[in-house]
Design an enzyme around this catalytic site. Structure first.
Site, PDB file in Angstrom:
ATOM      1  N   GLU A  65      35.594  35.633  71.230  1.00 33.80           N
ATOM      2  CA  GLU A  65      34.555  34.955  72.018  1.00 33.80           C
ATOM      3  C   GLU A  65      34.093  36.158  72.884  1.00 33.80           C
ATOM      4  O   GLU A  65      34.570  37.097  73.475  1.00 33.80           O
ATOM      5  CB  GLU A  65      35.270  34.111  73.334  1.00 33.80           C
ATOM      6  CG  GLU A  65      34.052  33.463  74.073  1.00 33.80           C
ATOM      7  CD  GLU A  65      34.300  33.046  75.636  1.00 33.80           C
ATOM      8  OE1 GLU A  65      33.841  32.225  75.964  1.00 33.80           O
ATOM      9  OE2 GLU A  65      35.318  33.888  76.185  1.00 33.80           O
ATOM     10  N   HIS A 117      33.930  23.795  76.187  1.00 36.87           N
ATOM     11  CA  HIS A 117      34.727  23.598  77.479  1.00 36.87           C
ATOM     12  C   HIS A 117      33.738  24.214  78.569  1.00 36.87           C
ATOM     13  O   HIS A 117      33.817  23.825  79.715  1.00 36.87           O
ATOM     14  CB  HIS A 117      36.162  23.836  77.805  1.00 36.87           C
ATOM     15  CG  HIS A 117      36.154  25.234  77.407  1.00 36.87           C
ATOM     16  ND1 HIS A 117      36.311  25.952  76.266  1.00 36.87           N
ATOM     17  CD2 HIS A 117      36.833  26.087  78.485  1.00 36.87           C
ATOM     18  CE1 HIS A 117      36.657  27.506  76.557  1.00 36.87           C
ATOM     19  NE2 HIS A 117      36.711  27.322  77.860  1.00 36.87           N
ATOM     20  N   ASP A 118      32.989  25.144  78.333  1.00 38.79           N
ATOM     21  CA  ASP A 118      31.962  25.835  79.121  1.00 38.79           C
ATOM     22  C   ASP A 118      30.771  25.398  79.224  1.00 38.79           C
ATOM     23  O   ASP A 118      29.714  25.784  80.092  1.00 38.79           O
ATOM     24  CB  ASP A 118      32.105  27.273  79.119  1.00 38.79           C
ATOM     25  CG  ASP A 118      33.422  27.934  79.075  1.00 38.79           C
ATOM     26  OD1 ASP A 118      34.327  27.546  79.958  1.00 38.79           O
ATOM     27  OD2 ASP A 118      33.697  29.063  78.508  1.00 38.79           O
ATOM     28  N   ASP A 168      39.694  34.990  74.097  1.00 42.76           N
ATOM     29  CA  ASP A 168      38.808  34.780  75.305  1.00 42.76           C
ATOM     30  C   ASP A 168      38.088  36.037  75.791  1.00 42.76           C
ATOM     31  O   ASP A 168      38.883  37.231  75.769  1.00 42.76           O
ATOM     32  CB  ASP A 168      39.767  34.508  76.537  1.00 42.76           C
ATOM     33  CG  ASP A 168      39.094  33.536  77.537  1.00 42.76           C
ATOM     34  OD1 ASP A 168      38.428  32.661  77.538  1.00 42.76           O
ATOM     35  OD2 ASP A 168      39.097  34.410  78.713  1.00 42.76           O
ATOM     36  N   ASP A 211      44.645  29.656  72.096  1.00 43.82           N
ATOM     37  CA  ASP A 211      43.391  30.331  72.872  1.00 43.82           C
ATOM     38  C   ASP A 211      44.274  31.722  73.349  1.00 43.82           C
ATOM     39  O   ASP A 211      45.364  31.478  73.929  1.00 43.82           O
ATOM     40  CB  ASP A 211      43.278  29.688  74.302  1.00 43.82           C
ATOM     41  CG  ASP A 211      41.539  29.702  74.370  1.00 43.82           C
ATOM     42  OD1 ASP A 211      41.027  30.943  74.683  1.00 43.82           O
ATOM     43  OD2 ASP A 211      40.754  28.764  74.519  1.00 43.82           O
ATOM     44  N   ASP A 223      46.247  11.599  77.654  1.00 44.80           N
ATOM     45  CA  ASP A 223      47.498  11.640  78.755  1.00 44.80           C
ATOM     46  C   ASP A 223      48.426  10.721  78.180  1.00 44.80           C
ATOM     47  O   ASP A 223      48.141   9.565  78.200  1.00 44.80           O
ATOM     48  CB  ASP A 223      47.098  11.435  80.018  1.00 44.80           C
ATOM     49  CG  ASP A 223      48.004  11.180  80.838  1.00 44.80           C
ATOM     50  OD1 ASP A 223      49.092  11.963  80.802  1.00 44.80           O
ATOM     51  OD2 ASP A 223      47.819  10.603  81.987  1.00 44.80           O
ATOM     52  N   ASP A 244      50.155  10.872  84.398  1.00 43.24           N
ATOM     53  CA  ASP A 244      49.721  11.606  85.504  1.00 43.24           C
ATOM     54  C   ASP A 244      48.536  11.960  85.701  1.00 43.24           C
ATOM     55  O   ASP A 244      47.925  12.718  86.487  1.00 43.24           O
ATOM     56  CB  ASP A 244      50.653  12.934  85.336  1.00 43.24           C
ATOM     57  CG  ASP A 244      50.341  13.991  84.234  1.00 43.24           C
ATOM     58  OD1 ASP A 244      49.295  13.559  83.603  1.00 43.24           O
ATOM     59  OD2 ASP A 244      50.926  14.922  84.128  1.00 43.24           O
TER      60      ASP A 244
HETATM   61  C1  NOJ Z   1      35.775  32.256  78.945  1.00 47.97           C
HETATM   62  C2  NOJ Z   1      36.346  30.886  78.779  1.00 47.97           C
HETATM   63  O1  NOJ Z   1      35.708  30.024  77.915  1.00 47.97           O
HETATM   64  C3  NOJ Z   1      36.256  30.117  80.329  1.00 47.97           C
HETATM   65  O2  NOJ Z   1      36.731  28.795  80.398  1.00 47.97           O
HETATM   66  C4  NOJ Z   1      37.081  31.137  81.266  1.00 47.97           C
HETATM   67  O3  NOJ Z   1      36.610  30.650  82.663  1.00 47.97           O
HETATM   68  C5  NOJ Z   1      36.856  32.525  81.135  1.00 47.97           C
HETATM   69  N1  NOJ Z   1      36.754  33.032  79.846  1.00 47.97           N
HETATM   70  C6  NOJ Z   1      37.644  33.370  81.940  1.00 47.97           C
HETATM   71  O4  NOJ Z   1      38.811  33.287  81.124  1.00 47.97           O
END
Ligand code: NOJ
Length: 548
Positions: free
Chosen positions: A248, A320-321, A193, A97, A20, A24
């Site tokens: 993905e 990130h998931d 995505d 992305d 950052d 913020d």
């Molecule tokens: C996959 C992404 O990696 C995830 O973070 C997102 O919530 C879903 N697709 C929906 O876009």
């Protein structure tokens, strides 16, 4: 000709949580630009940025309200151009992305679409008088009633993420034009995505079964998906050198992946598959169970074999998931550093393109979330509300969120030992892990034995040894429950990669490798001739032998 990305390593930046620059509490583009020398030092070739477009941030930017601008939280288009130039100056590439299965409900296309049943953009989304039984990935029905026009719209994710109707050629043309606009600006490709959800069975039939993925058989790898991706390739990428596309694809099989990534078909360069990150769960992701190493080897081994001659693998533990891999498949206590290095070694020595998720190169761990108030992610918050309302004990639901919640990946990057880990001078949007006093980039850079420098060496191996990028792959000891072992071979060079996924000592019975050269390991080298292939707790080794 060999594709450049076969010898490349990609680094994923999650902009909200990386650096950052303006205090913020949310990361931004200028913050990323200020840390590029760190990434260049690591040696990565490509940066993938999670979404930075204008967004109401219902799903942390995966709900986009304008595809051709930058969210003010992250900066401006001028900041983006400056970042892109600085990335290119360092010989790296930048991939964005691409989230085009759905938009935000605040995107002007959807505002128009919902304005009346006869609007020309009505058909850009999926409207029906009655919902079917499909479920949203974020709990509840995948349909939302729009009071004004009395119809329901489809949203496979949150109700603020309506699904685009890819059957409509105008939708496809608009997306292609937007993609070309970014490539013309200098962007080097896209991470796409849930791109295998684009084609739905237009009849939208009810799905079989119940539970989170009800309906999936009607939109995962749907009827026109290969056609749509080939068309996108032709309209957007043909004639452009040196781009990278990675799709993905939840639910993709090896056989489908081979088709998606067969260069002769012109669809995508590689896909993210999910099998190996679903092995440690029961009925759903919220039902964690211990990993059986034999299942991990069987799964990744099948993908290696399936894409050996045609197509290409992406290699990842984290994004990130996903929860942090050292906590998940390794040991985030006593053996954290060795386990993190072992996991990196195993992954990076497979055949495929490795992806490093920010902080993985430091061995960052899952975070100690105390209460539901500590979580921010819509997936976790919705699941908690739904499960508790259905009678689950709050403590049990919290335990699942701690193990599997996406916020584990999203705690701020740990730059140093100072307050808020050097991530921000303000209040971070999600709390920094208190372990940043020990686990941080400054400490790692100064320690030649750190996880960071191990990852740097792994990346260097891929760049310098053709066998790492191009060699064949053979899994060994498939039935061993603690040792991960495989060989790679290419033009007279053979590597043996070994990993002990346990806190005990084990011996690998693999004849012919005594005395082979140790290329890389996570213990100080033994002075006595390697005592067979005895592996100490969480030990990893890469051995080399040459055939003349
Ligand atoms: C996959 C992404 O990696 C995830 O973070 C997102 O919530 C879903 N697709 C929906 O876009």
């Amino acid at each position: 000709m060999r594709a450049w990305w076969k010898a490349a390593v990609v680094y994923q930046v999650y902009p909200r949580s990386f650096a950052d620059s303006d205090g913020d509490g949310i990361g931004d583009l200028a913050g990323i630009a200020g840390r590029l020398d760190y990434l260049a030092r690591l040696g990565v070739d490509v940066l993938w940025l999670s979404p930075v477009y204008p967004s109401p941030q219902d799903d942390a930017g995966y709900d986009i309200s304008d595809y051709q601008d930058i969210d003010p939280t992250f900066g401006t288009l001028a900041d983006f151009d400056a970042l892109l130039a600085a990335v290119h100056e360092r010989g790296m590439k930048l991939v964005l992305d691409l989230v085009v299965n759905h938009t935000s409900d605040e995107h002007p296309w959807f505002a128009q679409s919902r304005s009346s049943r006869s609007d020309p953009k009505r058909d850009w989304y999926w409207w029906r008088p009655r919902p079917n039984n499909w479920r949203s990935a974020f709990s509840g029905s995948a349909w939302e009633l729009d009071e004004a026009t009395g119809e329901h719209y489809l949203h496979l994710f949150s109700r603020k993420q309506p699904d685009l109707n890819w059957e409509n050629p105008e939708v496809r043309a608009a997306i292609h034009a937007m993609m070309r606009w970014w490539l013309d600006r200098g962007v080097d490709g896209f991470r796409m995505d849930v791109v295998n959800f684009l084609s739905k069975d237009p009849a939208l039939p009810d799905g079989s079964g119940a539970g989170a993925w009800t309906g999936a058989e009607h939109y995962v790898n749907g009827p026109r998906i290969h056609e749509f991706l080939h068309e996108m390739h032709r309209e957007v990428f043909e004639g452009r050198a040196e781009t990278l596309t990675v799709g993905e694809m939840p639910g993709v099989t090896v056989e489908e992946a081979r088709r998606f990534t067969d260069p002769a078909r012109g669809e995508v360069d590689m896909v993210f598959q999910f099998e190996h990150v679903q092995l440690d769960q029961g009925a759903s992701k919220w039902d964690p169970r211990p990993l059986d190493l034999r299942e991990l080897k069987a799964s990744l081994g099948r993908w290696q074999a399936g894409l050996a001659d045609t197509g290409w693998n992406s290699l990842y533990w984290n994004n990130h998931d996903q929860p942090r891999v050292v906590s998940r498949f390794g040991d985030d206590g006593e053996h954290r550093v060795r386990a993190a290095k072992l996991l990196g070694t195993i992954l990076h020595l497979h055949r495929g393109t490795p992806y490093v998720y920010q902080g993985e190169e430091l061995g960052m761990t899952n975070a100690p979330f105390a209460a539901i108030e500590d979580f921010r992610d819509i997936e976790s918050l919705n699941h908690y509300a739904e499960a508790v309302a259905a009678g689950s004990a709050p403590e049990e639901v919290l335990a699942a969120l701690r193990a599997r919640g996406r916020d584990n990946a999203r705690t701020p990057m740990q730059w140093d030992a100072s307050e808020h880990a050097g991530f921000t001078t303000g209040t971070p949007w999600l709390a920094v892990d208190p372990n940043h006093v020990e686990i941080n980039a400054r400490a790692a850079l100064a320690d030649p034995d750190s996880v960071f420098h191990h990852y740097r060496r792994l990346i260097e191996l891929r760049h310098t040894l053709p066998v790492v990028a191009h060699g064949d792959f053979t899994m060994l000891l498939a039935e061993h429950d603690r040792i991960y072992a495989f060989t790679r071979g290419h033009e007279g060079v053979e590597l043996l990669v070994l990993g002990n996924f346990s806190g005990g000592t084990v011996t690998a019975e693999i004849p012919g490798w005594e005395g082979a050269e140790l290329l890389l390991g996570n213990y100080a080298q033994r002075s006595e001739p390697a005592a067979g292939l005895e592996l100490r707790p969480w030990e990893a080794r890469v051995l080399r032998r040459l055939h003349r």
